[in-house]
Design a protein around this motif. Structure first.
Motif, PDB file in Angstrom:
ATOM      1  N   PRO A 210      47.675  48.702  46.964  1.00 17.58           N
ATOM      2  CA  PRO A 210      47.756  47.369  47.554  1.00 17.58           C
ATOM      3  C   PRO A 210      48.773  46.468  46.857  1.00 17.58           C
ATOM      4  O   PRO A 210      49.342  45.608  47.484  1.00 17.58           O
ATOM      5  CB  PRO A 210      46.353  46.826  47.391  1.00 17.58           C
ATOM      6  CG  PRO A 210      45.465  48.000  47.252  1.00 17.58           C
ATOM      7  CD  PRO A 210      46.309  49.052  46.613  1.00 17.58           C
ATOM      8  N   LEU A 211      48.995  46.663  45.579  1.00 18.63           N
ATOM      9  CA  LEU A 211      49.939  45.802  44.872  1.00 18.63           C
ATOM     10  C   LEU A 211      51.378  46.062  45.301  1.00 18.63           C
ATOM     11  O   LEU A 211      52.200  45.151  45.317  1.00 18.63           O
ATOM     12  CB  LEU A 211      49.803  46.001  43.364  1.00 18.63           C
ATOM     13  CG  LEU A 211      50.650  45.094  42.478  1.00 18.63           C
ATOM     14  CD1 LEU A 211      50.354  43.632  42.779  1.00 18.63           C
ATOM     15  CD2 LEU A 211      50.402  45.395  41.027  1.00 18.63           C
TER      16      LEU A 211
ATOM     17  N   PRO B   9      50.842  36.720  45.836  1.00 21.42           N
ATOM     18  CA  PRO B   9      49.444  36.551  45.405  1.00 21.42           C
ATOM     19  C   PRO B   9      48.516  36.087  46.526  1.00 21.42           C
ATOM     20  O   PRO B   9      47.310  36.288  46.448  1.00 21.42           O
ATOM     21  CB  PRO B   9      49.530  35.494  44.307  1.00 21.42           C
ATOM     22  CG  PRO B   9      50.917  35.582  43.796  1.00 21.42           C
ATOM     23  CD  PRO B   9      51.764  35.969  44.981  1.00 21.42           C
ATOM     24  N   ASP B  10      49.070  35.495  47.564  1.00 22.68           N
ATOM     25  CA  ASP B  10      48.239  35.052  48.688  1.00 22.68           C
ATOM     26  C   ASP B  10      47.679  36.217  49.494  1.00 22.68           C
ATOM     27  O   ASP B  10      46.665  36.078  50.166  1.00 22.68           O
ATOM     28  CB  ASP B  10      49.041  34.145  49.622  1.00 22.68           C
ATOM     29  CG  ASP B  10      49.416  32.841  48.949  1.00 22.68           C
ATOM     30  OD1 ASP B  10      48.727  32.439  47.998  1.00 22.68           O
ATOM     31  OD2 ASP B  10      50.408  32.227  49.385  1.00 22.68           O
TER      32      ASP B  10
ATOM     33  N   ALA C 115      43.538  41.310  42.443  1.00 24.20           N
ATOM     34  CA  ALA C 115      43.364  40.038  41.741  1.00 24.20           C
ATOM     35  C   ALA C 115      42.510  40.216  40.489  1.00 24.20           C
ATOM     36  O   ALA C 115      42.798  39.629  39.442  1.00 24.20           O
ATOM     37  CB  ALA C 115      42.745  39.008  42.670  1.00 24.20           C
ATOM     38  N   LEU C 116      41.464  41.047  40.582  1.00 27.14           N
ATOM     39  CA  LEU C 116      40.620  41.291  39.414  1.00 27.14           C
ATOM     40  C   LEU C 116      41.368  42.066  38.339  1.00 27.14           C
ATOM     41  O   LEU C 116      41.175  41.815  37.147  1.00 27.14           O
ATOM     42  CB  LEU C 116      39.352  42.045  39.818  1.00 27.14           C
ATOM     43  CG  LEU C 116      38.316  41.257  40.611  1.00 27.14           C
ATOM     44  CD1 LEU C 116      37.158  42.164  40.994  1.00 27.14           C
ATOM     45  CD2 LEU C 116      37.825  40.067  39.837  1.00 27.14           C
TER      46      LEU C 116
END
Length: 64
Positions: free
Chosen positions: A1-2, A8-9, A16-17
């Protein structure tokens, strides 16, 4: 996913974690708090809709 979500949205919860874990300064208290907060909506949804889920499972039982 990154790789796909560069902004970041559009990050997923897992990405995010993972941003809270660093080699120099792991912020475990914030990581655990964020993990709990990300689970709360799912648990509340399950608590309110549990009766419908159980009813659907019992009414669709297998007939032999």
């Amino acid at each position: 996913p990154l790789i796909i979500a560069q902004s970041p949205d559009s990050w997923t919860v897992q990405v995010a974690l993972s941003g809270l874990l660093t080699a120099q300064n792991p912020q475990l208290n914030l990581l655990f708090l964020a993990a709990v907060l990300s689970i709360v909506p799912i648990v509340l949804l399950f608590a309110f809709l549990q009766r419908y889920l159980v009813r659907g499972v019992t009414e669709s039982g297998l007939k032999g």
